[in-house]
Design an enzyme around this catalytic site. Sequence first.
Site, PDB file in Angstrom:
ATOM      1  N   HIS A   1       0.831  -0.938   0.066  1.00  0.00           N
ATOM      2  CA  HIS A   1       0.002   0.200   0.092  1.00  0.00           C
ATOM      3  C   HIS A   1       0.468   0.991   0.318  1.00  0.00           C
ATOM      4  O   HIS A   1       1.907   1.408   0.690  1.00  0.00           O
ATOM      5  CB  HIS A   1      -0.949   0.005   1.530  1.00  0.00           C
ATOM      6  N   HIS A   2       0.757   2.041  -0.838  1.00  0.00           N
ATOM      7  CA  HIS A   2       1.012   3.322  -0.805  1.00  0.00           C
ATOM      8  C   HIS A   2      -0.462   4.663  -0.805  1.00  0.00           C
ATOM      9  O   HIS A   2      -0.375   4.844  -1.989  1.00  0.00           O
ATOM     10  CB  HIS A   2       1.788   3.770  -2.395  1.00  0.00           C
ATOM     11  N   GLU A   3      -0.039   5.423   0.143  1.00  0.00           N
ATOM     12  CA  GLU A   3      -1.161   6.555   0.268  1.00  0.00           C
ATOM     13  C   GLU A   3      -0.002   7.818   0.499  1.00  0.00           C
ATOM     14  O   GLU A   3       0.640   7.260   1.010  1.00  0.00           O
ATOM     15  CB  GLU A   3      -1.354   5.993   1.959  1.00  0.00           C
TER      16      GLU A   3
ATOM     17  N   HIS B   1      -6.535   3.947  -6.166  1.00  0.00           N
ATOM     18  CA  HIS B   1      -7.387   4.600  -5.043  1.00  0.00           C
ATOM     19  C   HIS B   1      -7.716   5.963  -5.757  1.00  0.00           C
ATOM     20  O   HIS B   1      -6.843   6.180  -6.161  1.00  0.00           O
ATOM     21  CB  HIS B   1      -7.376   3.716  -3.970  1.00  0.00           C
ATOM     22  N   GLU B   2      -8.901   6.602  -5.395  1.00  0.00           N
ATOM     23  CA  GLU B   2      -9.007   7.715  -5.702  1.00  0.00           C
ATOM     24  C   GLU B   2      -7.924   8.490  -7.539  1.00  0.00           C
ATOM     25  O   GLU B   2      -7.717   9.497  -7.360  1.00  0.00           O
ATOM     26  CB  GLU B   2      -8.357   9.305  -4.768  1.00  0.00           C
TER      27      GLU B   2
ATOM     28  N   GLU C   1     -10.641   2.156  -7.456  1.00  0.00           N
ATOM     29  CA  GLU C   1     -11.834   2.703  -6.626  1.00  0.00           C
ATOM     30  C   GLU C   1     -12.601   3.562  -7.664  1.00  0.00           C
ATOM     31  O   GLU C   1     -13.185   3.018  -8.753  1.00  0.00           O
ATOM     32  CB  GLU C   1     -11.189   3.499  -5.669  1.00  0.00           C
TER      33      GLU C   1
ATOM     34  N   GLU D   1     -16.514   0.797   1.377  1.00  0.00           N
ATOM     35  CA  GLU D   1     -15.838   1.825   3.253  1.00  0.00           C
ATOM     36  C   GLU D   1     -17.022   2.853   3.281  1.00  0.00           C
ATOM     37  O   GLU D   1     -17.189   3.182   4.298  1.00  0.00           O
ATOM     38  CB  GLU D   1     -14.972   2.247   2.697  1.00  0.00           C
TER      39      GLU D   1
HETATM   40  C1  NOJ Z   1      -9.351   5.846   1.161  1.00  0.00           C
HETATM   41  C2  NOJ Z   1      -9.178   4.911   0.181  1.00  0.00           C
HETATM   42  O1  NOJ Z   1     -10.418   3.900  -0.782  1.00  0.00           O
HETATM   43  C3  NOJ Z   1      -9.004   3.527   1.200  1.00  0.00           C
HETATM   44  O2  NOJ Z   1      -9.533   1.383   1.048  1.00  0.00           O
HETATM   45  C4  NOJ Z   1      -7.717   3.281   2.088  1.00  0.00           C
HETATM   46  O3  NOJ Z   1      -8.168   2.359   3.347  1.00  0.00           O
HETATM   47  C5  NOJ Z   1      -7.724   4.541   2.940  1.00  0.00           C
HETATM   48  N1  NOJ Z   1      -8.042   5.745   2.392  1.00  0.00           N
HETATM   49  C6  NOJ Z   1      -6.697   4.880   2.957  1.00  0.00           C
HETATM   50  O4  NOJ Z   1      -5.400   5.151   2.086  1.00  0.00           O
END
Ligand code: NOJ
Length: 661
Positions: free
Chosen positions: A372-374, A442-443, A461, A467
Site C-alpha cells: 500500500h502506498h497512500e 484508489h482515488e 476505485e 468503505e
Molecule cells: C481511501 C481508500 O479508498 C481506502 O481503501 C484506504 O483504506 C484509505 N484511503 C487509506 O489509504
Amino acid sequence: MNNKLIFMALAAAGCLAACSSPSTEVTSPDGKIKFAVDNKADGLCYSVTDAGTSIVSPSRLGFVLQGNDSVARFDVLNSVMSSHDETWETVWGESREVRDHYNQLTIEMRQKGGNEMLVNLEVRVFDDGFGYRYVFPQQGDSLVIMEELTEFIVPAASEAWAMTNHDVYYEDYYRRKPIAELDTVHTPVTIEAPGDKYLAIHEANLTDYPKMQLIGEEGGKMRARLVPWSTGVAAYVVTPFATPWRTMIIGGTPGDLVTSYMMLNLNEPCAVEDASWCKPMKYIGVWWEMHLGNGTWYAGPNHGANTANVKKYIDFAAEHGIPGVLVEGWNVGWEGHWPANDHFDFTKPYPDFDIKEITDYAAEKGVTLVGHHETAAWTKNYENQLDTAFKFYTDHGVHNVKTGYVNLLMDGKEDHSSQYGVRHYRKVVETAAANKVNIDNHEPVMPTGIQRTWPNLMTQEGVRGQEHCAWDNDGGNPPEHTVLMPFTRGLAGPMDYTFGTFNYDNPVYPFARVRTTLAKELALYVIIYSPMQMASDTPENYSAHPDAFQFIKDVPVDWEKTLVPDAVIGDYVVTVRLDRNSSDWYLGAATDEDARELNVALDFLEPGAEYTAQIYADAPDADWETNPTAYTVTEQTVKSTDTLPLKLAAGGGTAIRFIKK
Ligand code: NOJ
C-alpha cells in the site's frame, strides 16, 4: 479509354481522393449506425442515427485555443475511409476474445482563419457504438487548449444516470435526471432514450489530456468541459497529438452496455511484452477492521499492521487458498491529520511491522502481500521515491500495490482529473510495469480502458465503495447502489468495490452499515467485475459462516465470457459468467430495496450437459434491514433447457456456481 483505364490513369496521378468530393459519412459494419459530418459555414457538426432513428442530432465539434480564434470552422481538405476486423485476446478480463470490427472515416481539415491549424477528425463506427477523436498532425509550436467544443445532443426526452463533479474521487451516487437537469457531471453518463435505447457516453484512452465532463442543457444537449489546471488552461499539447476518443455505446438493453468492449478496442494494444505476471487475484486485508474503527493506521496500542496481526491474516489466506493479503498503515506517516502529510516515507516501516519476517512467512505459506502506498495526493513526494518504493516492495517479493490519493487537490494545487493528474497516474503505471508491479489505484481519474495497454493497471476505485458503509454519515450505500454500478461506473472498467461483508454490527459507527443481505454480498462477486477482488471482512467473521465463504473461495476473477440476461438499471440485475480456466458458469442476481422473484433461463449452459448448481440464496425470512445473515445453501441438477426461479429478499441476491458433471 474504358473506365478501368481512366481509373488507372487517375490513380497513377495520385488524385483520386482530391478529384472526388470528400466523404462525410460512415456506417457501422452491419450498416445500422450512421455517423455523418456536416461542415457548416458556422462550424463543424456531426449527427448519428441507429436504424434510421436519431441518436445524436447535429452537435458541435472543435476547440478554443489560447491566442488563436475558436477552432470550429474548417475547410475539408480530404477524407479517407478504411475498415478493420480483428479478434484479439485479453490478458485478463470479462471476455477472453474481443472482436475489433469497425469502419473508419478520417476527415483532414484546415482551420478557417486563425493560424490555419491542421486537424483531422477520426471516426470509428462499430456495431455497438462509435468513437471519434481529434488528431493534430505535427505543426508549429505547442498548442494551449482552453476549451473543447464537443457536444452530444441526444433525444430531448432522454433521461440520464450521472454523478456530479462535486466529488473529486468519483465517490458520489449516480442519480437519474432529465438531461437539462444535469449539473456538470462526470462520465460515464448512462442514458435511457425513447424507443428502448440505452446509450453510454464516455471516453477511451485518456492520455496526457484532462478528463472530459459534461454539462446538461435544454433539448438533450450535453457539452464538454475539460477539467482545467489551476491556471485555467485545459491542456498543453505538443503536436503530433491525438485527444482521447469521445465514445457512445448504443444498445437495446442495459446488458448491451455491459458487454460492449468498444472502449478497450479504442485503446492501444498491450505494451507489456510478456504480461504473464499481470495475474488476477483475490485478496483479504488488514483493512476493514480499521474502517470499522477497531484498529488504527498509525502505530499505537491498536495498530492494525503489527507483525502478529498480519501473520493471522496470512494464516487465514493460506488455509483458504486466498492468494493475497493487503496491509495498510505499515509505513511511517499516518499520525494526526495525515492528508496534510507531504512526506510519507515508502521504505520506512513502523517498528512493529517486520516486513522481512512477514514476507518470508507469507512466501513459506504461498501467500503474497498486497502493498500500500497512500500518497495523500502529494505526487511530487511520491514521484521522488517511485523507483525505490517499488524496488523496496519487489525486493520483499511484493508485486501488487494499492495506491491512494486522499486529498482534494494534488500537491495542494491541481485536480486529480486534470492533465496534471492524468500524467501522474500514467507515470506510476508505467514505472510499476517496469518493476513488474500490478496496481490497484484508489482515488484515481475515471478509468478509460488503459488496462488494455498496461494490464498491470489491474483495478481502480473511483466508486462509492463498501468503505462508505463502514462510516458514512448517510448510513451507507443504499440497496439500489450496487444494481446501478454495473451500468454506470462499471462501464469505465474494473472496480475495487471491496464487498464480502458477513457481519453487520458496527459498534463504533452504529449509524452506518452494509445495506445488503449476505447472499447479495456473494452475488456481487459475479455482478461487479474486477480482476483483483477483495474479500473485505475479517477472518473471524468469515470463520463464522464457512459454508457461505466457500463461494468466495470458488468464484473466479478472470472470465471467458460474460452475459447479462436480465436487468432494469437501478432495480435488479442478473449476470452470468463462464470461468476462464474451467467449464463452470457462475450467476449473480441482485435486487434493490424491493424483494423480487425472477425466472432465469439457463440457456447459456452447454446444451446436453448436466450441471450441479450450488445455490447460495436469501432465506425466506431474509431482509437487508432486519435479517441480513439468513441464507441457504442448496444443490440441484440443472441443464440448459431449464428455467430457474430465484427469490431475492429486499436488498438481497442469489449466487450460483454451475459445475459441469
Ligand atoms: C481511501 C481508500 O479508498 C481506502 O481503501 C484506504 O483504506 C484509505 N484511503 C487509506 O489509504
